[in-house]
Design a protein around this motif. Sequence first.
Motif, mmCIF file in Angstrom:
data_model
loop_
_atom_site.group_PDB
_atom_site.id
_atom_site.type_symbol
_atom_site.label_atom_id
_atom_site.label_comp_id
_atom_site.label_asym_id
_atom_site.label_seq_id
_atom_site.Cartn_x
_atom_site.Cartn_y
_atom_site.Cartn_z
ATOM 1 N N GLU A 210 0.859 -1.192 0.000
ATOM 2 C CA GLU A 210 0.000 0.000 0.000
ATOM 3 C C GLU A 210 0.897 1.245 0.000
ATOM 4 O OE1 GLU A 210 -3.127 0.045 -0.375
ATOM 5 O OE2 GLU A 210 -3.678 -2.037 0.049
ATOM 6 N N LYS A 211 0.337 2.380 -0.382
ATOM 7 C CA LYS A 211 1.155 3.596 -0.468
ATOM 8 C C LYS A 211 1.536 4.145 0.902
ATOM 9 C CE LYS A 211 -0.785 5.210 -4.755
ATOM 10 N NZ LYS A 211 -1.776 6.129 -5.291
ATOM 11 N N GLY A 212 0.763 3.797 1.902
ATOM 12 C CA GLY A 212 1.098 4.195 3.276
ATOM 13 C C GLY A 212 1.284 5.694 3.450
ATOM 14 N N GLY A 213 0.409 6.478 2.857
ATOM 15 C CA GLY A 213 0.450 7.925 3.069
ATOM 16 C C GLY A 213 1.323 8.679 2.072
ATOM 17 N N PHE A 214 2.107 7.974 1.272
ATOM 18 C CA PHE A 214 2.931 8.663 0.263
ATOM 19 C C PHE A 214 2.066 8.999 -0.957
ATOM 20 C CE2 PHE A 214 6.042 6.591 2.874
ATOM 21 C CZ PHE A 214 7.096 7.489 2.905
ATOM 22 N N ARG A 215 2.532 9.965 -1.753
ATOM 23 C CA ARG A 215 1.736 10.367 -2.925
ATOM 24 C C ARG A 215 1.728 9.290 -3.996
ATOM 25 N NH1 ARG A 215 4.689 15.815 -4.425
ATOM 26 N NH2 ARG A 215 6.410 14.475 -3.804
ATOM 27 N N LYS B 132 7.075 6.064 -2.065
ATOM 28 C CA LYS B 132 7.149 5.189 -0.888
ATOM 29 C C LYS B 132 8.329 4.214 -1.033
ATOM 30 C CE LYS B 132 5.108 1.423 1.518
ATOM 31 N NZ LYS B 132 5.283 0.047 1.114
#
Length: 618
Positions: free
Chosen positions: A250-255, A260
Amino acid sequence: MCGIVGYVGDHQPDARPLEVVLEGLRRLEYRGYDSAGVALVTGAGGLATAKKAGKLANLVAELDARPLPGATAGIGHTRWATHGGPTDVNAHPHVAGGVALIHNGIVENFAVLKEELLADGAELLSETDTEVVAHLLQRAYAEVKDLGEAMRLVVRRLHGTFTLLAVHEDHPDTVVGARHDSPLVVGLGDGANYLGSDVAAFIAETRRALELAQDQVVVITPRSVTVTDFDGNPAEGREYTIDWDAAAAEKGGFRSFMEKEIADQPQAVQDTLLGRTDTHGRLVLDDLKIDESVLRAADKIIVIACGTAAYSGHVAKYAIEHWCRIPVEVELAHEFRYRDPILTERTLVVAISQSGETMDTLMAVRHAREQGAKVLAICNTHGSTIPRESDAVLYTHAGPEVAVASTKAFLAQITAAYLLGLYLAQLRGNKFADEIAEILDDLRAMPEKIQEVLDRSGRVREIARWMADTSSVLFLGRHVGFPVALEGALKLKEIAYIHAEGFAAGELKHGPIALIEPGQPVFVIVPSPRGRDSLHSKVVSNIQEIRARGARTLVIAEDGDEAVKAYADEVFFVPQSPTLLAPLLSVVPLQIFACELATARGLDVDQPRNLAKSVTVE
Ligand code: F6R
């Protein structure tokens, strides 16, 4: 190159198959995004399909507008176009009678088969090779009334590469798959089973997977998985547990995934270094099926790989030759295979691949083994084809790489190549144990230094945003800085669509310097002044040469290298490190530069145009 997912579950017809298949497609979209489609076997004993050109979002919008009925089984496809343009009609699945079929690969004899079908009255709607296979399967099924057997009859007639998945309207509890030189794995669930091009397809559902070998047919129902070869002889897959979970992909908050994955790099290097020494401090490799005497006797190494992985091979060449005194050649896998390379039983071929499925590299591996060479794979994907077919494997532990542009896999590949070099040096006695231990210590210090480069990336991001409209960027490097320059240029080309070239700094005056005109941005990777002095001063001279002709110099240099300041329009300092290990640091600002610039241009950095993550066609 095309993502494939299949699901069958033990429940009443409902929305679950579509949910599972769409989630799988979302996770596989990096494999191709020219079109997407699904086929469901509905409770009413019928098929329901939807397909749309363009990204998965278009299919989702279509499904919102025209919902499909509940189902018990389903297949889904995300396409990287080969035969026929990226249109709705050419999108998979292809339906023939009660059969719906999806495909990854190329059926080379499709024209002959198509003629045969047309002569027999078949009506083909698309330009694809896949639709031909759907019709063949429908006809075979009409004869034998057994989906697995029908698939076996069909695959024996196909030439080329393929993974196929199919459902039939009469079998709401079955999905059938087949693979030949294209990837397919089984996910094992509880009252449900899954198929996917890679484990990302079902990672949200299960971490239990079954590895299939080449030329196998698999039939899954909610409570069974039956594997045979193409002739119907029973076979067994190898079960394994996936060592990462859905959150890792998952991107985990990165754009973006790329952003990431750049940030994941300290971890990727650290994990790749983990657990490599035995209780006596000696290096050990994974899954080594070659006798150590063969490695001791090797008189030449040929690294084969493509793209970014090949650049990691170039870095490997400098390190392995220096540490082990064995000649190392690096060759693009697709060139290697067709030039009649000289291979003997004393040649060690090192195949580097993130996915383990790159067809060009796989074919080169097979060619090398046929010629008697031993092959050692450096690979990031457990259970993939290249390590399966190699004599030995050194796994990188970068975790799933989703962005099409490779970043953390590159650093992990370089790290693994260093480990291989040190292992060979240990085995062949080129270095004393304490020398190896010292280099290992230097390597173990690298994750923290990579983190430092990430923490200092503000300025390179600023410059990248400021340069969003640039039309050309050049990259120069010498020694291990040369492959870094090539990689910096590749990143910019593939995600920002900017003309970018990497050169060996010394080559510039032999031609490319003519490209320099006032304002031309040039990144220069400067080697450590603490290393071989001539190397550093030669690159500084190269900077002066281009600056004298008006170039704007963006310099990557080591902390404390005050000498470059006078010649640089901009300096990005990275922590000090031994020269051979420096690529792990110097490439990071270039990755960030490309990612930030492409983002500033409003581009989709994770899914750049015309590309796909895993290139499973030649
Ligand atoms: C570039 C990139 C490609 C791959 C190449 C090999 O960012 O990702 O150049 O490096 O297609 O792929 P693997 O390593 O999967 O064999």
